[in-house]
Motif scaffolding. Structure first.
Motif: not given
Length: 318
Positions: A69-88
């Motif tokens: 939260n303090g080091t990576l996210l401020p310099i990275a791109s990230h997804a808010e809606s990334y899932y494992n495959r449905l019901r796998i």
């Protein structure tokens, strides 16, 4: 003599500042380096770290994950809606999906002796056929045999490659191909230092460091975050990363439901600077992105051919 003292003091201070700056660079990642003349014009090397069994809501903003939260996210791109495959679920079919674009009917974490697949349509086979190097770094394996069974804290269900017969010589613990490509995680730092790292690198912490459990009673998220803080900078400070690398950090599956789970992207080519989006992704997006980076067309399966890739995470892609 007195007139030279200020000059000497200034020189000492400058040397001290330079030394401190070097130490910080080695200890922690700075902002994603900018692509400039003399470096690659597109992604050359992929690193994928797979953590375990947490929803993104339990990671983002969690004080037990200060590095993320303090080091990576401020310099990275990230997804808010990334899932494992449905019901796998459970773990193994998600790792297999990252490799094959389908779970191949696997519904348990049983070892390769039970769940092995006589299938050649999967990512690293395509890479090998195209002459593109690949390597797997599994924490806590010995490296002298093909790791076909659990040897805790190594968990074989987190190593999808040994479930494919063409990778193991049909369950041969002495398979040269398997041993050459599936290596102890401890070798990654030396490969990076020597410039011998492969173009596709699949990296898995052991079960004590992947956030699934801590093995010693400590908070498992904190322990996994600490592991990342110790090992991600080694990648980010390497020539392979800085001259055209992309590092993806994700989780194998959600603990509750199908997610969202984390997907963090760092690269000289990434949008970075805290960029995020809410596009729907799942593990097929990761696989499709790797295929596009390495020019493996068409996608492995029709399923992922219709999925979004992760190109929005980048300013330059592929």
């Amino acid at each position: 003599m007195c007139s030279r003292t200020p000059v000497l003091l200034a020189a000492v201070l400058l040397l001290g500042l330079a030394s401190a700056k070097t130490s910080r660079n080695l200890a922690e990642p700075g902002p994603s380096p900018q692509v400039s003349g003399g470096t690659a014009s597109h992604i050359q090397t992929v690193f994928l770290i797979v953590m375990a069994k947490h929803n993104w809501s339990s990671i983002k903003g969690n004080t037990n994950a200060p590095y993320i939260n303090g080091t990576l996210l401020p310099i990275a791109s990230h997804a808010e809606s990334y899932y494992n495959r449905l019901r796998i679920h459970p773990d193994l079919p998600n790792y297999v999906y990252l490799e094959a674009g389908r779970s191949l009917g696997i519904v348990t974490n049983d070892p390769p002796s039970i769940n092995h697949q006589n299938v050649t349509s999967h990512l690293v086979r395509r890479l090998a056929d195209a002459g593109i190097s690949w390597k797997v770094y599994e924490e806590s394996i010995g490296g002298d045999v093909c790791p076909l069974t659990d040897s805790l804290p190594y968990v074989v269900a987190h190593n999808p490659f040994v479930y494919f017969d063409d990778m193991t010589g049909s369950l041969d613990p002495n398979s040269d191909d398997c041993i050459a490509h599936i290596r102890p995680f401890t070798e990654l730092a030396l490969d990076l230092q020597q410039g011998t790292v492969a173009r596709y690198n699949f990296i898995v912490p052991n079960r004590c460091n992947d956030m699934a459990t801590s093995c010693d009673g400590r908070n498992q998220i904190r322990k996994g975050d600490t592991w990342l803080s110790q090992n991600v900078p080694v990648i980010l400070n390497s020539a392979a990363y800085q001259s055209g690398g992309a590092l993806f950090i994700t989780w194998d599956q959600a603990e509750i439901g199908d997610g969202p789970i984390g997907m963090i992207v760092l690269s000289p080519f990434a949008r970075g600077n805290g960029y995020q989006n809410s596009t729907y992704y799942h593990h097929g997006a990761m696989l499709r992105t790797v295929e596009e980076i390495f020019g493996l067309i068409p996608p492995l399966t029709q399923d992922i051919a219709h999925d979004a890739d992760l190109s929005k995470m980048f300013a330059v892609f592929p």
